[in-house]
Design an enzyme around this catalytic site. Sequence first.
Site, PDB file in Angstrom:
ATOM      1  N   GLY A 282       0.810  -1.226   0.000  1.00  0.00           N
ATOM      2  CA  GLY A 282       0.000   0.000   0.000  1.00  0.00           C
ATOM      3  C   GLY A 282       0.837   1.266   0.000  1.00  0.00           C
ATOM      4  N   HIS A 283       2.108   1.129   0.393  1.00  0.00           N
ATOM      5  CA  HIS A 283       2.945   2.327   0.599  1.00  0.00           C
ATOM      6  C   HIS A 283       4.262   2.135  -0.150  1.00  0.00           C
ATOM      7  CE1 HIS A 283       5.366   5.346   2.793  1.00  0.00           C
ATOM      8  NE2 HIS A 283       4.230   5.887   3.170  1.00  0.00           N
TER       9      HIS A 283
END
Lengths: 157, 93
Positions: A37-38
């Site tokens: 996600g990052h």
Amino acid sequence: MHLEYFHLIDRIAAIDTAARTIAVDAIVPRESTIFEGHFPGHPLMPGVLLIEAMAQTSGWLLIAALEFQRMPFLAAVKEAKMRTFVTPGETLRIDASILHEGSGFAVTEAKIGVGGKTVCNATLTFRHAPFPNPDMRGHMEAMARRIGFPEREMSHD
Amino acid sequence: MSSTFDQIASIIAETCDIPRETITPESHAIDDLGIDSLDFLDIAFAIDKAFGIKLPLEKWTQEVNDGKATTEQYFVLKNLAARIDELVAAKGA
């Protein structure tokens, strides 16, 4: 690092209680759901986790300085600077020193280096108090042994 | 040389972004100036450094919690200044 357990320190490389300094090593895992996600296609170690790594490093130094009788809790983060990206697989050297020891609180300075270059740094304030219960102290002692916290610093009772 | 009160008033003004002119010797750090315990750590840090002492915050807090002292004794600024002067004198004795 075991990000899923919030274990951000792998090993204490050096600790000097008299000089109030510590150095630890930590390797950013190559894979983690965090990096999914990052960010997708551009995985980066989140800045908040770098701050937490500096806090954990400072925390072990404070536990040593407090003779394993009290537990430090992060209270404030100041002057935190994320100077460059930290990516999966990188080896971090985290250094911390105690800037001030007050009554029930302490202030530390910490920095993370990669390949000799500082990638982030911060000034951190901690409150400290007696361990809330024996379970927590036991947990911290187990953690201490896992990361190579010196036995001589754990013998104060 | 500025008084102890002037020094701590300046520290509080700078640390907590409180207008200096609103801080008086009668001000209660918590009740009048709205300083919370976390902000007070910053103030204690600055006072410790400025005066070369260690404010015994834990001891004071314990005394207040035990009913042996009032917050006014430690947190009204003229009283805080007096406590600081005592600590400085004790350090030099």
